[in-house]
Design a protein around this motif. Structure first.
Motif, PDB file in Angstrom:
ATOM      1  N   GLN A 211       0.970  -1.193   0.006  1.00  0.00           N
ATOM      2  CA  GLN A 211      -0.027   0.129  -0.180  1.00  0.00           C
ATOM      3  C   GLN A 211       1.052   1.076   0.206  1.00  0.00           C
ATOM      4  O   GLN A 211       0.548   2.068  -0.783  1.00  0.00           O
ATOM      5  CB  GLN A 211      -0.742   0.086   1.199  1.00  0.00           C
ATOM      6  N   LEU A 212       1.924   1.063   0.970  1.00  0.00           N
ATOM      7  CA  LEU A 212       2.677   2.442   1.011  1.00  0.00           C
ATOM      8  C   LEU A 212       3.459   2.532  -0.324  1.00  0.00           C
ATOM      9  O   LEU A 212       3.455   3.872  -0.844  1.00  0.00           O
ATOM     10  CB  LEU A 212       3.621   2.354   1.975  1.00  0.00           C
ATOM     11  N   SER A 213       4.108   1.789  -0.788  1.00  0.00           N
ATOM     12  CA  SER A 213       4.880   1.846  -2.133  1.00  0.00           C
ATOM     13  C   SER A 213       3.910   2.248  -3.084  1.00  0.00           C
ATOM     14  O   SER A 213       4.140   3.077  -4.045  1.00  0.00           O
ATOM     15  CB  SER A 213       5.147   0.474  -2.581  1.00  0.00           C
ATOM     16  N   ALA A 214       2.711   1.529  -3.245  1.00  0.00           N
ATOM     17  CA  ALA A 214       1.784   2.268  -4.252  1.00  0.00           C
ATOM     18  C   ALA A 214       1.272   3.954  -4.047  1.00  0.00           C
ATOM     19  O   ALA A 214       1.164   4.630  -4.715  1.00  0.00           O
ATOM     20  CB  ALA A 214       0.200   1.626  -4.139  1.00  0.00           C
ATOM     21  N   ASP A 215       1.197   4.166  -2.717  1.00  0.00           N
ATOM     22  CA  ASP A 215       0.877   5.787  -2.544  1.00  0.00           C
ATOM     23  C   ASP A 215       2.115   6.778  -2.999  1.00  0.00           C
ATOM     24  O   ASP A 215       1.846   7.540  -3.501  1.00  0.00           O
ATOM     25  CB  ASP A 215       0.562   5.803  -1.001  1.00  0.00           C
ATOM     26  N   LEU A 216       3.458   6.145  -2.617  1.00  0.00           N
ATOM     27  CA  LEU A 216       4.384   6.778  -2.992  1.00  0.00           C
ATOM     28  C   LEU A 216       4.596   6.934  -4.347  1.00  0.00           C
ATOM     29  O   LEU A 216       4.732   7.858  -4.945  1.00  0.00           O
ATOM     30  CB  LEU A 216       5.911   6.028  -2.606  1.00  0.00           C
ATOM     31  N   GLN A 217       4.175   5.736  -5.224  1.00  0.00           N
ATOM     32  CA  GLN A 217       4.296   5.726  -6.723  1.00  0.00           C
ATOM     33  C   GLN A 217       3.162   6.915  -7.174  1.00  0.00           C
ATOM     34  O   GLN A 217       3.306   7.868  -8.049  1.00  0.00           O
ATOM     35  CB  GLN A 217       3.839   4.584  -7.075  1.00  0.00           C
ATOM     36  N   ASN A 218       1.771   6.728  -6.501  1.00  0.00           N
ATOM     37  CA  ASN A 218       0.964   8.010  -6.750  1.00  0.00           C
ATOM     38  C   ASN A 218       1.501   9.446  -6.624  1.00  0.00           C
ATOM     39  O   ASN A 218       0.822  10.302  -7.337  1.00  0.00           O
ATOM     40  CB  ASN A 218      -0.453   7.580  -6.158  1.00  0.00           C
TER      41      ASN A 218
END
Ligand SMILES: *Cc1c(COP(=O)(O)O)cnc(C)c1O
Length: 387
Positions: free
Chosen positions: A336-343
């Motif tokens: 989730q965090l990795s996806a949030d950073l990517q966004n």
């Protein structure tokens, strides 16, 4: 045609992987490697690369590789012992030996193959391997293929290593201690001088994996062995051409006798095609640049020190390298965090079991990261961690 159910287990296996939150997929990058990349159509600041000195997209490496292809063609057409050996290989091996301050060196088609071939050549069923529990997959698989007795000691735990030497060394013919120098999924470094002391006391060989140390650690960028001032001690140094050297391939550096022995006994060197001219020439050019431009390494270390200080309020794992990891509670949180950073324009991968014992975000730094890249990373991480 009769139905064959022999492959049905793959469905079940994939479902289990998916359920555990362990399922992984490739992501496509469409431009040259660098501090900023285009990932699936989105421009991202890249904290996922092993290209520590930013050389994989460097014009000089590209030119060296292109010229090598013009001169030698694309493939080497055979094993080094038959039709696959070129002057370029010789030049690269001399350059590696000079960087590492060893008598000789040998290049393999990958770091993975260097570890497998070397370990299987050095030890067999009558021998003992003592391995750090966090060692890279290639060291673990090399040990398994070698057929030696394998004992894992607790991560960087010298007492545990010595207990095992004391209890078991005398029951075996040869003993090989194997360890990463910079641990690839944690970023900490092994206590090399003490490992070498123990090896001397118990008559054991030592193989160190400098995949993440070469070009990064030590005054001249020779690796952790140089960083610790251990270049004149008896040991076997492995590394890769695929990380700070921006190319593809692996190597062993050591005594002339060791290298001669490996040319005769390492199956993953003997029975595979010689390294391609392009890869060989690119790695050679990278070593020239490492000598000529120490400022790249200095830049990298300034960024490491800066970022470490600014991440100190978060659950940062101990690190002495460009690899900085933030410890997380579970794989779902990491993803989730990795996806949030990517966004938010930042690429930091989630690393999960079974690769590591607990989930984390793994940040890796490059010499070509600019201050504004680090600033953006910190802004986004802080807002995501405390949201
Ligand atoms: C990447 C890596 C290897 C394998 O090197 P390749 O050249 O990519 O095959 C070996 N050991 C460690 C510690 C690594 O991180």
């Amino acid at each position: 045609m009769a139905e064959n159910r022999a492959y049905d287990w793959i469905d079940k296996s994939l479902a289990t992987i998916e359920k555990a939150g362990w399922h992984r997929q490739v992501k496509q990058i469409n431009d040259r490697p660098g501090a900023v990349i285009e990932l699936e159509g989105q421009s991202l600041i890249n904290f996922a690369s092993n290209d520590y000195l930013g050389l994989a997209g460097d014009e000089r490496l590209i030119r060296a590789a292109t010229e090598a292809i013009q001169q030698y063609g694309t493939g080497t057409t055979g094993s080094r012992l038959l039709s696959g050996h070129r002057q370029l290989h010789q030049n690269l091996e001399s350059a590696i030996a000079q960087l590492k301050q060893t008598e000789d060196a040998l290049v393999f088609s990958s770091g993975y193959l260097a570890n497998i071939g070397t370990i299987t050549a050095l030890v067999g069923t009558r021998d003992l391997i003592l391995a750090d529990q966090y060692n890279h997959s290639s060291l673990k698989n090399g040990a398994t293929i070698a057929g030696a007795t394998i004992i894992n000691y607790n991560h960087c735990d010298l007492e545990h290593l010595e207990e095992n030497l004391q209890a078991y060394r005398s029951s075996y013919r040869r003993c090989l201690i194997v360890t990463d120098t910079v641990f690839s999924m944690d970023g900490d470094i092994c206590p090399l001088p003490k490992i070498l002391d123990l090896a001397e006391s118990y008559e054991a060989m030592v193989l160190v994996d400098e995949a993440h140390g070469t070009g990064v650690m030590g005054k001249r960028g020779a690796g952790c062995v140089e960083y610790y001032g251990c270049s004149d001690r008896a040991l076997i140094q492995m590394g890769t051409l695929s990380k700070a050297l921006g190319s593809l391939g692996g190597y062993i550096a050591g005594s002339a006798k060791l290298i001669d022995f490996l040319r005769n006994r390492a199956p993953s060197w003997i029975y595979t095609t010689g390294l391609s001219p392009a890869d060989t020439a690119a790695a050679l050019e990278a070593i020239h640049i490492i000598h000529k431009e120490p400022e790249r390494r200095q830049q990298l270390w300034e960024s490491i020190i800066n970022l470490k200080q600014n991440l100190a309020h978060l659950p940062l794992l101990p690190s002495e390298s460009p690899i900085l990891c933030l410890k997380l509670n579970n794989p779902q949180q990491a993803v989730q965090l990795s996806a949030d950073l990517q966004n938010n324009g930042i690429y930091v991968p989630a690393i999960r079991p079974p690769t590591v014992p607990f989930s984390r975000l793994r940040i890796s730094l490059m010499a070509t990261h600019q201050p504004q890249h680090l600033q953006k990373l910190l802004e986004v991480i802080n807002s995501e961690f405390f949201s």
